[in-house]
Scaffold this active site. Structure first.
Site: not given
Ligand code: NAD
Length: 362
Positions: A135, A190, A222, A246, A250
């Protein structure tokens, strides 16, 4: 104790109003000052985070934030979009640690799309790093954007980056939080594909050596996404970067049935914090008086605990919320057969009544 109140857009104004009534019911001495943020600030001042709002936030002990955004701002240049206000506040206040608890209240087990036995008693904490990652990488291809889109462009890219101090400080936050819980941290990365996340993993492992009493494991993002729906109770504290956090926070939120229930806190190194519900401005239900105010009310409880040093007042809010749920009141998002559907204001009334009753009976 000074609180900057930034209701924002959509349901933000409705839910923050209820959180303020709950704070008022505690009979503590707060100074509260309200300011515009997001689309509302853009309409009034041409910017989603006006100087006056930022100044108020900086000089307050905590910010109580509603939500920002509306589809009608999608065509604005990115720096003027309502959501930029959140990034601006995080950056200017140095908020680097985002706490998102996902707790499944016993009375709401039926609201989850997962089987009750998978989520009954669920209590996990996702800690998301907020200041680094993709970001904030450079560049973002903005030079060629027209109305926020890229007509005819051949490529666009965002760069992922983390610095050592950024990873170290979020790792310390996670290990310290785990010490107050069941002493387990899962670091999500990752590292098999991204250099940035091999770096992340190495540093979290190094910091972990300072916390020999806390068990650390590593998981690829994942797999973490799968495990969260397969066996969420295996997790306790999950620490991860900005983008994975993020998404996973959620996902974890939805395990509990409603995003309308989940609070969040974003803290800097001096415990100044921004407290907001995990959901957005819900333009689809704004102005109807049906939004669930509990996530915002529970965010106010986190504010009392983390930034205002009032843990007992935080406990009072949390037990009031539990007793209101036990009494069978539900907003539409968590309603089920056999419970009573109420609106935003009535839900706020019920929490206030539960708090006031507790005060009288001691
Ligand atoms: P959203 O969280 O606003 O809404 C998703 C769904 O959940 C909607 O159906 C909505 O009605 C429902 N919902 C959300 N909060 C609820 C509540 N308290 N009670 C009952 N139902 C609730 O996400 P979205 O629709 O993807 O985004 C809407 C706007 O919010 C966009 O402009 C987005 O950018 C913005 N947004 C802001 C924040 C923030 O302010 N921190 C976070 C996420 C999205």
């Amino acid at each position: 104790m000074k609180i900057a109140v930034l209701p924002g857009d959509g349901i933000g104004t409705e839910i923050v109003a209820e959180a303020i009534r709950v704070l008022d019911a505690l009979d503590l001495q707060f100074e509260m000052e309200t300011a515009l943020v997001g689309g509302a600030a853009y309409e009034a001042h041409g910017h989603p985070l006006p100087e006056a709002t930022l100044k108020l936030a900086k000089e307050s002990d905590a910010v109580l934030f509603g939500a920002v955004g509306d589809w009608k701002y999608d065509k604005l240049d990115r720096p003027l979009r309502p959501e930029q206000a959140i990034l601006g506040l995080r950056k200017n206040l140095g908020l680097f640690a985002n706490f998102r608890p996902a707790i499944c209240y016993e009375q709401l087990v039926g609201a989850s799309s997962l089987k009750p036995e998978l989520i009954s008693g669920l209590d996990i904490l996702i800690i998301r790093e907020l200041t680094g990652d993709i970001y904030f990488g450079q560049p973002r291809g903005r030079r060629t954007a027209v109305d926020g889109h890229f007509p005819g462009a051949e490529e666009a890219f965002d760069t992922m980056r983390y610095s050592r101090p950024e990873v170290e400080r979020i790792a310390h936050v996670a290990f310290q939080a785990a010490r107050k819980r069941s002493k387990r941290v899962t670091s999500v990365d990752k590292a098999n594909v991204l250099e940035t996340f091999q770096f992340w993993k190495d540093i979290v492992t190094e910091v972990g050596k300072e916390y020999p009493d806390v068990e650390l494991d590593h998981m690829y993002v994942d797999n973490a996404a799968m495990q969260l729906v397969k066996a969420p109770k295996k997790f306790d504290v999950v620490v991860t970067g900005n983008m994975f956090g993020d998404i996973l926070s959620d996902e974890a939120a939805m395990l509990t049935g409603s995003i309308g229930m989940l609070p969040s806190a974003s803290l800097n190194s001096s415990n100044q914090g921004l407290y907001e519900p995990s959901h957005g401005s819900a333009p689809d239900i704004a102005g109807q008086g049906v939004a669930n105010p509990l996530a915002t009310i529970l965010s106010a409880a986190m504010m009392l605990r983390f930034s205002l040093n009032q843990p007992e007042a935080a406990d009072r809010i949390e037990s009031a919320v539990k007793s209101v749920l036990a009494s069978g009141l539900r907003t539409g998002d968590i309603w089920s057969e056999g419970t009573k559907r109420v609106g935003t204001r009535e839900m706020g009334d019920a929490v206030v009544a539960a708090i006031t009753k507790k005060t009288i009976t001691g």
